[in-house]
Design an enzyme around this catalytic site. Structure first.
Site, PDB file in Angstrom:
ATOM      1  N   ASP A 151     -20.647   0.166  -1.243  1.00 32.19           N
ATOM      2  CA  ASP A 151     -21.225  -0.967  -1.963  1.00 32.19           C
ATOM      3  C   ASP A 151     -22.448  -0.493  -2.746  1.00 32.19           C
ATOM      4  OD1 ASP A 151     -19.370  -2.640  -0.794  1.00 32.19           O
ATOM      5  OD2 ASP A 151     -20.683  -3.190   0.869  1.00 32.19           O
TER       6      ASP A 151
ATOM      7  N   ASP B 121     -17.646  -8.964  10.666  1.00 31.21           N
ATOM      8  CA  ASP B 121     -16.991  -7.741  11.130  1.00 31.21           C
ATOM      9  C   ASP B 121     -17.534  -7.332  12.501  1.00 31.21           C
ATOM     10  OD1 ASP B 121     -15.661  -7.730   8.693  1.00 31.21           O
ATOM     11  OD2 ASP B 121     -17.159  -6.437   7.750  1.00 31.21           O
TER      12      ASP B 121
END
Length: 317
Positions: free
Chosen positions: A2, A247
């Protein structure tokens, strides 16, 4: 990977209504952060921290070497990751302005080759798989790996997430059929019902348990023939970064389930691990000690839940 940038102004102030058909904009960013990401890698990191033996399956580019070392250092088996020469690892590039508006681009890169990986080969290499989590990936890979699980008799978890919006009705239905667990957030649960054309009862006829994350409110657990159970979230968390909390929740819940812990206390561990992730910047930076996790479990869910999870925490790194 990212790549996250910030623009101190407002995108809307740069738009000229009469010239939107010839749009060409450039923003000077005052901050750049490059973070490790990817749903499967985030879940694997959390499982590794809890002493499980996660095997990461996916496709990465020739730039994967440093990331691979990081994951191995945190207990993740990366030897089933397909490295594609000449490609980049999947990349998310996002610029956020002062009003939290975002302009983003996702480059799939090597991820497009993930459908070529056979779970049969992974199972043979590691000597067996207890549970397969099919997380957001190239849609062809998600469909193949789900079918590999069904034909190979492997228990699996359906975690379609943002790919629900991209895939057709038949494909989404295929991802669910026979799953031991289904993970969605509240928005995705509504989107999934709309996409499949199934109501909640019809979804539960096809999956063992539906786990819906509710943000600060915790998780909802639903099974056919049972009343829904809501496990509350950890209260008063000082949120630094919400990215990756879901997550972490999956990692905690799955680590407990695979050790034989009942679903409700397993969800409690998921919520606690998510709370530590929320307090950290980045998806793979939280690193609470087993004692810190046990203390928070006891404070939020009581002594019994902490005792039920003692063996799981005893394996933590």
């Amino acid at each position: 990977m990212d790549h996250l940038m910030s623009f101190p102004g407002r995108f809307t102030e740069q738009l000229v209504p009469d010239h939107l058909h010839t749009l060409s904009l450039s923003f000077l960013s005052d901050r750049l952060e490059i973070r490790r990401g990817g749903v499967a890698a985030n879940i694997a990191y959390g499982l590794g921290r809890l002493g499980a033996a996660p095997v990461l399956v996916g496709a990465a580019g020739a730039d994967f070497a440093d990331y691979q070392v990081w994951l191995k250092q945190h207990g993740v088996d990366t030897d089933s990751v397909l490295v594609v020469p000449g490609e980049h690892t999947a990349r998310f590039v996002c610029t956020t302005d002062a009003d939290h508006n975002q302009i983003a681009t996702f480059h799939a890169g090597a991820m497009r080759a993930a459908y070529t990986i056979a779970l049969r080969d992974v199972r043979e290499r590691v000597g067996g798989l207890d549970l397969v989590v099919v997380s957001p990936n190239d849609p062809a890979a998600m469909l193949r790996h789900t079918e590999d699980c069904r034909t190979g008799g492997l228990p699996f978890v359906a975690d379609p997430s943002q790919q629900i919006a991209r895939m057709g009705r038949d494909d989404v239905r295929s991802l669910l059929a026979g799953a031991r667990l289904l993970f969605t957030n509240a928005y995705e649960s509504a989107l999934l019902r709309e996409c499949t054309g199934w109501n909640t009862g019809q979804v539960l006829e096809r999956v063992g348990t539906w786990v819906t994350t509710l943000g600060a409110d915790g998780v909802r657990l639903e099974r056919a023939g049972h009343e829904p159970v809501v496990v509350p979230g950890v209260p008063e968390v000082a949120v630094s970064d919400p990215t990756g909390a879901g997550d972490a929740l999956r990692a905690g819940l799955l680590a407990a389930l695979t050790q034989g812990v009942p679903l409700t206390p397993a969800a409690g561990l998921g919520c606690v691990l998510a709370s530590f992730a929320l307090e950290s910047i980045g998806t793979q930076t939280y690193a609470p000690s087993a004692r810190a996790v046990a203390t928070r479990l006891r404070e939020v869910y009581g002594d019994r839940t902490a005792r039920e999870l003692a063996d799981v925490l005893g394996r933590s790194r």
